[in-house]
Design an enzyme around this catalytic site. Structure first.
Site, PDB file in Angstrom:
ATOM      1  N   LYS A   1       0.822  -1.186   0.043  1.00 43.30           N
ATOM      2  CA  LYS A   1       0.318  -0.018   0.099  1.00 43.30           C
ATOM      3  C   LYS A   1       1.163   1.204  -0.030  1.00 43.30           C
ATOM      4  O   LYS A   1       1.739   1.173   0.634  1.00 43.30           O
ATOM      5  CB  LYS A   1      -0.887   0.012   1.302  1.00 43.30           C
ATOM      6  CG  LYS A   1      -1.750   0.931   1.354  1.00 43.30           C
ATOM      7  CD  LYS A   1      -2.891   0.921   2.504  1.00 43.30           C
ATOM      8  CE  LYS A   1      -4.155   2.011   2.460  1.00 43.30           C
ATOM      9  NZ  LYS A   1      -4.882   1.729   3.580  1.00 43.30           N
TER      10      LYS A   1
ATOM     11  N   SER B   1      -9.699   1.918   2.711  1.00 45.33           N
ATOM     12  CA  SER B   1      -8.818   2.621   2.039  1.00 45.33           C
ATOM     13  C   SER B   1      -7.880   1.796   1.259  1.00 45.33           C
ATOM     14  O   SER B   1      -7.056   2.334   0.133  1.00 45.33           O
ATOM     15  CB  SER B   1      -8.067   3.630   2.669  1.00 45.33           C
ATOM     16  OG  SER B   1      -7.212   3.147   3.703  1.00 45.33           O
TER      17      SER B   1
ATOM     18  N   SER C   1      -9.761  -0.473   6.897  1.00 43.89           N
ATOM     19  CA  SER C   1      -9.513  -0.448   5.475  1.00 43.89           C
ATOM     20  C   SER C   1      -8.737  -1.500   4.974  1.00 43.89           C
ATOM     21  O   SER C   1      -8.435  -1.721   3.739  1.00 43.89           O
ATOM     22  CB  SER C   1      -8.455   0.741   5.606  1.00 43.89           C
ATOM     23  OG  SER C   1      -8.960   2.114   5.626  1.00 43.89           O
TER      24      SER C   1
END
Ligand SMILES: [Zn+2]
Lengths: 484, 475
Positions: free
Chosen positions: B72, B147, B171
């Protein structure tokens, strides 16, 4: 006019070894610009603070000096304000009204006022451990006018103690004595070298009867503390005596022009958005207490009182205590047979004075000889091997030039040898002796000169010769008087 | 469907072959899916794959030798930009690696690229990225969840074998639910946050994502562990992969949260109930319980998250993070300009609310109150998880369509209804797929006591057996 003074002293823990939350150096002065930095003290995203154990221990030791109740845990809070030299735009500190727990709340501190030899008490409101910001330079004016700002982050994150007193200090001179004794105490626990540039800063507040409280920001030396407060006292007094009013304000000390000036911008009500720092779990103090306590073994007051109890005068004791290495030397040199007063005099008056004459740093241990050297010097005088004047007048000044020199090599001719020479000179100069004994004092100078010439190039103190001559000639006169 | 773990165990994993196939899929689908913000250079990756193959042939493979991993983009990598999905950091390349990245490299993993995400991890759909939304490979008109949107999507279309996400309030788990992948939000303190660009420090953890429970456990083993340079890191019990096995249903106690079920869509409830009933039929002790603090979890979570966010994001002042493009007459003007231009809408909304809840006069009734309620939630969850695995749908709905929720913050925040609880309580939570329908996938969330990761993996393995959804993918 009566006044009340309170101080806020920021002291860097220059001897903590590392910065407060990273491994960078706590003494940044030797580094080139932005060389003493890492992701943590640059506040880079994702870099995490880890409290330095040593800094916490030093802060706890300071709290113990102040007789504080130590909290079970220290809790760090974030204090937010936007400033170019604050890389995260928040400072990690402690604030008890927002879930934080400072190192100390509500303590007291006694400092020595060397004008009166009184120990004066000041209440300590709080003691915080926090990070120092970086340093910013505005090449074209101020933060509001300059097109550029240059920032050096070498200082960013250096552990800083914020010590806030209650307004208990009675005079500008006492304020200076307080700061000096505070710094000395923090030096003794191994927290700071207060002589490093920028190692401490003082904000002072002062109010006179009938006037409001005025704060003076950013005073850089103990001398300036006294000067700034004195200026402010006179300014406020004049104002009040002429029917004026002293309004509550923040002023700044202009060290060049020696005046306080109102800060140009009116400070707004500050909003710091305090919150506990979620990256820092509470730091438990109990496991650190004993290590902190070890640092309190020798405080300036202990040494001072111990020395005066041995008959050393307060002036001499204070002179030694002010130099931590000298105090250490004194303690190590003093053995059961050593005269404590003579030793104190040699260290605190003669040797320290000699270093000052030579403009050498009295705080640099390299400028001092081994304790055994001082012990020897005292012994020489005690046993009569050398007269006091030979030590103070010849040996100590030479030692101060080169403290590592072999003591034997700088000792003057032994007193017994000198005495022999004197007896020879007396025999050879009967006329001068008779002149002296019949009251012609000038004849003595001649005899002293003769002795020194005979002793040759070897160092000898003329005063010693003179004293010895007087002693021997006085004996001669008494013998003659008895005979006649 | 064999898992990466099995392939590594049997020696069937060929890094060069795996990389070439993955690269082909990336070439074909990445333009539409937009799972990555940065993909490393083909040639560099190919060399790494060849080196890994050599190492396997020489009989010295490490735990993740040659395995393709996506990271990420809020996790710091020293050789690839790390933007956190924000224009503010579009020029930022960290001078250091995150702790988890160091662990990945040590284990021999190949980091393919940095995945798309909601800006600073603030979002539940992946639509708030400054680099454009990620699409859901299962249905390109739908969001992949956020996210960690890119990590979920990259796994779903098999651009990589494993992925790292971060989970502040769901997330990792929401993208897991929406892309039919597996993801773990570890016990708070189990995985170092060093190098994770912070959104809400007291809530978030980096966590593993994969297409199977065992692969998730494998990645968890690599990245978890004590880090003395993260003061919130804790020495945990660790995990032994060999010991993991499907839980014995007769020894399994499941607590289903009634409040979450009641707030969930019909299709979601149906898929969830099917799994729970099978577990019960196999002998599990299923209880329907009430989480009394459920109604407070969203406001509590958002107040704390926004307060911490406002604080963390204060540092982006245009001093060193603005690519040098904006130059205003003074520092103050520069500051205001940079922050208004380079932060996205949602980020600014959360900063504004965070500043509000921390302000003098409001702090007590918002921030301080929220921290108190948080303790209440935590106590209740710790009580429940003492002898029970808490189960609920991971998301109350199936993946929304792009644009569906973006303009209504409250309906957007409501997606986190089931997930924020684990972050408030600091307990581990595992998401795994239980259905793939025409409306998109559905996921189940399991929560356990702190350090109950092993229980979660074992329960997950059991559910995988029931659903057969192991190693599924789209496109
Ligand atoms: Zn540093």
């Amino acid at each position: 006019m009566k006044m009340k003074i309170g101080l806020e002293v920021h002291v860097q823990l220059t001897r903590a070894g590392t910065k407060l939350f990273c491994g960078c150096d706590s003494d940044y002065r030797v580094y080139a610009t932005n060389e003493n930095v890492c992701p943590v003290c640059l506040g880079l995203p994702g870099a995490l603070p880890v409290p330095s154990k040593k800094a916490v221990i030093l802060a706890l030791a300071a709290a113990m000096i102040f007789n504080c109740r130590i909290p079970d845990a220290i809790v760090f809070t974030r204090k937010h304000y936007f400033y170019p030299d604050l890389p995260k735009n928040y400072q990690i500190t402690q604030y008890e009204k927002a879930g934080g727990a400072p190192v100390c709340l509500g303590g007291e501190f006694e400092y020595l006022d060397p004008d009166t030899w009184e120990w004066r008490k000041v209440r300590i409101r709080r003691l915080n451990l926090e990070e120092d910001p970086g340093r910013s330079v505005y090449p074209e004016g101020s933060i509001v006018t300059s097109r550029h700002v240059l920032v050096d982050y070498n200082r960013s994150g250096v552990p800083l103690l914020e010590i806030v007193t209650e307004p208990d200090i009675p005079s500008p001179r006492a304020a200076r004595a307080f700061v000096e004794y505070l710094l000395l105490s923090l030096e003794y626990i191994g927290a700071v070298n207060p002589r490093l540039e920028g190692a401490f800063r003082v904000d002072a507040n002062i109010s006179l009867e009938g006037g409001e409280r005025v704060e003076i920001k950013n005073i850089g030396s103990t001398y300036e503390v006294e000067k700034a407060l004195l200026y402010e006292y006179k300014r406020q007094k004049l104002l009040l005596e002429n029917g004026g009013q002293v309004k509550r304000e923040t002023r700044h000390w202009d060290a060049v022009r020696r005046v306080t000036k109102p800060l140009r911008h009116k400070e707004e009500e500050e909003e710091y958005l305090y919150m506990p720092d979620p990256d820092l779990p509470p730091v438990l103090t109990r496991p650190l207490i004993s290590e902190a306590k070890e640092r309190l073994v020798t405080l300036p007051r202990h040494v001072f009182e111990w020395m005066t109890s041995k008959g050393v005068s307060r002036e001499v004791a204070w002179s030694i205590v002010q130099v931590q290495h000298a105090a250490q030397l004194y303690k190590e040199a003093l053995t059961s047979g050593t005269d404590p007063r003579l030793l104190a005099r040699f260290i605190g008056v003669d040797y320290k004075g000699a270093l000052k004459d030579l403009q050498k740093d009295v705080h640099d241990p390299g400028n001092w000889p081994e304790p055994a050297v001082f012990r020897k010097l005292v012994e020489y005088v005690q046993t009569g091997a050398y007269p006091l004047e030979a030590i103070t007048g010849i040996v100590i000044p030479k030692l101060a030039v080169n403290p590592q020199v072999n003591l034997e090599s700088i000792l003057p001719e032994k007193a017994s040898n000198v005495e022999e020479v004197i007896r020879i000179v007396i025999k050879e100069n009967r006329k001068a002796v008779n002149d002296y004994l019949s009251g012609r004092r000038k004849a003595l100078d001649y005899l002293v000169g003769q002795v020194i010439r005979k002793v040759g190039k070897k160092a000898i103190d003329p005063r010693t010769v003179r004293e010895l001559l007087i002693k021997i000639l006085t004996g001669e006169r008494e013998r003659r008087e008895r005979n006649s | 469907m064999t898992t990466i773990y099995q392939q590594l165990q049997t020696g069937d994993y060929d890094p060069v072959e795996a990389f070439e196939k993955a690269w082909e899929r990336i070439t074909r689908h990445e333009k539409t899916v937009n799972a990555f913000i940065t993909i490393d250079d083909y040639n560099k990756l190919r060399v790494k794959a060849e080196e890994a193959s050599k190492r396997i042939r020489s009989g010295e493979p490490r735990l993740l030798e040659g395995v393709l991993v996506a990271v990420k983009d809020n996790i710091s990598t020293s050789w690839l930009p790390t933007t956190a999905g924000s224009r503010m950091l579009s020029c930022y390349q960290p001078p250091y690696n995150a702790y988890v990245v160091e662990r990945l490299l040590e284990a021999g993993a190949i980091i393919v690229g940095k995945t798309n995400m909601d800006e600073f991890a603030m979002g539940s759909t992946g639509e708030f990225s400054a680099f454009g939304p990620t699409r859901n490979p299962w249905d390109l008109e739908r969001v992949p969840g956020g996210s960690s949107s890119g990590s979920g999507a990259a796994l779903a279309y098999r651009a990589v074998d494993l992925a790292l996400g971060s989970d502040t309030g769901g997330s990792i788990r929401l993208p897991g639910a929406y892309t039919a992948t597996v993801g773990l939000k570890p016990t708070y303190g189990a995985v170092s946050r060093r190098g994770l660009i912070p959104y809400a420090n007291s809530l978030e953890q980096i966590g593993p994502m994969a297409r199977s429970v065992i692969d998730t456990a494998l990645l968890y083993k690599v990245i978890s562990g004590y880090d003395p340079l993260d003061a919130t890191s804790i020495k945990g019990p660790g995990i032994e992969l060999e010991r993991l096995q499907p839980a014995d249903p007769s020894k399994l106690k499941i607590c289903v949260i009634k409040e979450v079920l009641e707030a969930s869509q019909k299709q979601v409830v149906a898929a969830f109930t099917r799994v729970i009933e099978k577990l019960e039929a196999n002998g599990a002790d299923v209880n329907y319980v009430s989480l009394k603090s459920q109604r407070y979890v969203l406001p509590t979570y958002y107040i704390i998250a926004m307060a911490e966010a406002a604080s963390n994001l204060a540092r982006y002042d245009g001093g060193i993070y603005n690519c040098g493009s904006l130059k205003m007459p003074t520092w103050e003007e520069q500051n205001i300009r940079v922050r208004s231009m380079l932060f996205g809408r949602e980020v600014k909304r959360r900063i504004a609310m965070g500043v509000f809840v921390l302000s003098e006069g409001y702090r007590d009734e918002y921030y301080v109150l929220a921290t108190r309620v948080r303790r209440m939630v935590r106590d209740e969850v710790l009580g429940l998880t003492r002898d029970c695995i808490i189960a609920s749908p991971t998301s109350p709905v199936q993946p929304p369509r792009l644009g569906e929720r973006i303009s209504d913050p409250l309906s957007l925040y409501a997606l986190d209804l089931a997930t924020v609880t684990a972050n408030l309580a600091g307990v581990p939570a595992l998401q795994l797929p239980i259905a793939t329908t025409s409306e998109g996938p559905v996921g189940i969330q399991l929560m356990a006591r702190p350090w109950g990761e092993e229980d979660l993996f074992n329960t997950g393995l059991l559910i995988e057996e029931i659903t057969g959804l192991r190693g599924v993918y789209a496109l």
